[in-house]
Write an enzyme that holds these catalytic residues in place. Structure first.
Site, PDB file in Angstrom:
ATOM      1  N   SER A 117       9.188   2.019   6.644  1.00  0.00           N
ATOM      2  CA  SER A 117       7.730   2.013   6.595  1.00  0.00           C
ATOM      3  C   SER A 117       7.157   3.325   7.134  1.00  0.00           C
ATOM      4  O   SER A 117       7.816   4.053   7.887  1.00  0.00           O
ATOM      5  CB  SER A 117       7.175   0.852   7.426  1.00  0.00           C
TER       6      SER A 117
ATOM      7  N   CYS B 228       0.823  -1.213   0.000  1.00  0.00           N
ATOM      8  CA  CYS B 228       0.000   0.000   0.000  1.00  0.00           C
ATOM      9  C   CYS B 228       0.854   1.259   0.000  1.00  0.00           C
ATOM     10  O   CYS B 228       0.376   2.330  -0.381  1.00  0.00           O
ATOM     11  CB  CYS B 228      -0.940   0.001   1.205  1.00  0.00           C
TER      12      CYS B 228
ATOM     13  N   GLY C  34      -9.189  -9.613   3.334  1.00  0.00           N
ATOM     14  CA  GLY C  34      -7.813 -10.062   3.172  1.00  0.00           C
ATOM     15  C   GLY C  34      -7.023  -9.948   4.462  1.00  0.00           C
ATOM     16  O   GLY C  34      -7.574  -9.823   5.557  1.00  0.00           O
TER      17      GLY C  34
END
Length: 480
Positions: A110, A51, A192
Site C-alpha cells: 500500500s 483508489c 462512504g
C-alpha cells in the site's frame, strides 16, 4: 497446466491521472466478471479495484495468450494504447502472483505501509467473484490464504498499530496546511467508508464536520449523528464552500463534482481567504484545473506521499517480520500448487511419450517389409518399455516432491523441458535424426540459455528457492 496470472496497475507504476482511467465501479466489475465467465480461455477470475490499484486475477491455460488478451481488454476500456499501457502494468505469475496478493492484503504494497482498509477491499473483491461464479479451486485457495496472511500480519506484528489509512493521512495533511483544526470549518464530500474514516480522524482532533452527499443522504445523516456534524447536498455546494476552510472529497462519482469555473466564482466572495482541497477519490472528484484558482491549495491522493514518508519511520522492522510471514505462507501455497499439478503432469508426460512412440512407429512402418507381425510387435513393446523405464525415475521424483515446497518448481521445469504446455511434438519427416551439437555430437532439439533474474536467487540443490521459481518463459523474456 493452469497458471495463475495477475495484470495490475498501482500507485507504484502509474500516477493518479492514469489510475483513474482504469478505475472500475462495482457494476463494471460485475460486467467484467460476466465476460470472463463466458470466456473459453479464462477458467477463473477476480477483480480488485481500490483508489491505488486495479488488478485482474485470472487462472488460464495459456498465460502468454492471456497476457495479450487482458492487456487489450484493459487498453480498450481505458483508451490507453497497449504499448503505453505495457510499460505501466505488472503481470506476475503463479507464486509471484500469489506473493503479490499476500503483500497487498497485508498492507505491505500500500501507499501507506500497514494500511488496514485494503484487507476489507480484498475480501469484497473475492466475494464479488464468488457471487459471479468465476472462482474455482485456485482462486478460492489464493484469496482465503491471502486474507489469512493479512490477518496474521496484523495480529503478529505492530505494522498496523496506528490504524493508519489514506483518510487519516489526508487529515494530517490538512492540519499541516491550516494549523489547529478545532476552530476550522471542515467539509467532507461523500458518505462512504472512506468518508467515515475521515470523519473518525477529524473527530479525534475535536472537529465537527459538514457532510455533503446526494446519493447517500441517509448515510450522511447517520455519520453526522455519530460525529456531531451537519448534512448538506451537492446542490448547496457553492454556499457551503464559501464558509469552508478544508474540504476532503471521497465520492465514487465517475466525473468531477467540483469544477474550476464554479470554484472561481466561490473564491470571488471569500476575499482571498485560503481554501485547502484534498481529493482522495479515484477517479478524482475535483477538476485538476482548480489548482490554478487563486488562494486555492489542491492536493490529490499522490500528494500524500510526503506525509506517508513520516509514517514509515520506525516501522521497517515490523515490515521485515511481515515479509517473513508472507514468505512462510507462500511456501504453503507453492506446496499446494505442486500437489495439485503433479498427477496431471505425470499423465501428460506419459501421454506425450506415447505420442512420440506412435509417431516413430508410424513413420517407419513402410521400412519393415521383411519383418513378421511378431517382429513388429516385439519392436513396439521394446520401444514402449524403453519409454516406461526412462520415465520411471522422473515419475518417482515427482511423487516424492508432492509434500515439499519445491513441488511446483519441479513441475514447472519438467513441463517446460518436455513442452507439455506447448505445441505437438515435432517429428522429423522420414525419421531423420535431429541436428547434432557440433562440439559434443549430442542430439539437441533447441539450445536455450536461461539467465536468472537479478531478484531471484539461483536455484540449486541447496538454495531452497524452488518455491520462488518464476516461469522460464518470463525469465527468458527478462534476460533478453
Amino acid at each position: 497446466m493452469n497458471e495463475l496470472l495477475v495484470l495490475g496497475l498501482s500507485h507504484k507504476t502509474a500516477p493518479v491521472a492514469v489510475r483513474e482511467r482504469l478505475s472500475v465501479t462495482d457494476l463494471q466489475i460485475e460486467r467484467m466478471l460476466a465476460d470472463f465467465a463466458r470466456s473459453q480461455h479464462v477458467h477463473e477470475a477476480a477483480v480488485l479495484s481500490t483508489c491505488n490499484r486495479t488488478e485482474i486475477y485470472v487462472v488460464v491455460g495459456d498465460a502468454l495468450q492471456a497476457e495479450g488478451e487482458l492487456l487489450s481488454i484493459v487498453a480498450k476500456s481505458s483508451r490507453i494504447r497497449p504499448t503505453e499501457l505495457a510499460n505501466l502494468v505488472y503481470m506476475p505469475r503463479n507464486c509471484d502472483a500469489a506473493r503479490h496478493l499476500y503483500r497487498v492484503a497485508s498492507g505491505l504494497d500500500s501507499m501507506i505501509l500497514g494500511e488496514y482498509e485494503v484487507q476489507g477491499q480484498v475480501k469484497r473483491a473475492y466475494e464479488a467473484a464468488l457471487r459471479a461464479g468465476t472462482t474455482g479451486p485456485m482462486l478460492n485457495r489464493l484469496f482465503k490464504a491471502a486474507l489469512r496472511t493479512g490477518k496474521r500480519v496484523r495480529t503478529e506484528t505492530r505494522l498496523s498499530e496506528r490504524h493508519t489509512s489514506v483518510a487519516s493521512v489526508a487529515v494530517d495533511l490538512a492540519a499541516q496546511q491550516v494549523g489547529h483544526l478545532e476552530d476550522k470549518n471542515v467539509m467532507i464530500i461523500g458518505a462512504g467508508e472512506t468518508a467515515e474514516l475521515t470523519a473518525q480522524a477529524f473527530a479525534t482532533q475535536g472537529v465537527r464536520t459538514l457532510f455533503v452527499s446526494n446519493r447517500h443522504a441517509d448515510r450522511a445523516r447517520s455519520l453526522a449523528d455519530r460525529f456531531g456534524g451537519r448534512v448538506g447536498t451537492l446542490t448547496e455546494l457553492p454556499e457551503q464552500l464559501a464558509e469552508a476552510d478544508v474540504v476532503i472529497s471521497s465520492t465514487s462519482s465517475p466525473h468531477p463534482v467540483l469544477g474550476a469555473p464554479e470554484l472561481a466564482a466561490v473564491m470571488c466572495h471569500r476575499l482571498a481567504r485560503p481554501l485547502v482541497l484534498i481529493d482522495i477519490a479515484v477517479p478524482r472528484d475535483i477538476d485538476p484545473h482548480c489548482a490554478a484558482v487563486p488562494s486555492v491549495a489542491l492536493y490529490d491522493i499522490d500528494d500524500l506521499q510526503a506525509v506517508v514518508a513520516r509514517n514509515l519511520e520506525g516501522r521497517e522492522g515490523e515490515a521485515s517480520i511481515a515479509e517473513d510471514i508472507v514468505e512462510e505462507e507462500i511456501h504453503k501455497f507453492a506446496r499446494w500448487m505442486g500437489q495439485m499439478e503433479i498427477t496431471p503432469t505425470i499423465v501428460d508426460l506419459r501421454a506425450r511419450a506415447g505420442e512420440i512412440v506412435d509417431h516413430v512407429l508410424a513413420e517407419n512402418e513402410g521400412r519393415w517389409e521383411s519383418a513378421s507381425d511378431a517382429d513388429v510387435q516385439r519392436i513396439e513393446r521394446a520401444a514402449r518399455t524403453i519409454v516406461q523405464r526412462l520415465l520411471h525415475e522422473p515419475t518417482l521424483r515427482l511423487k516424492e516432491a508432492r509434500d515439499r515446497d519445491d513441488a511446483h518448481g519441479h513441475v514447472e521445469v519438467l513441463r517446460e523441458l518436455f513442452g507439455l504446455d506447448g505445441a505437438e511434438p515435432e517429428v522429423v519427416a522420414g525419421g531423420a535424426p535431429p541436428p547434432e551439437c557440433p562440439a559434443h555430437g549430442m542430439f539437441v532439439a533447441e539450445q536455450d540459455a536461461v539467465a536468472p533474474s537479478a531478484d531471484v536467487p539461483a536455484a540449486g540443490p541447496a538454495s531452497g528457492s524452488w518455491a520462488e521459481v518464476r516461469s522460464l518463459a518470463a525469465r527468458r523474456s527478462s534476460a533478453s
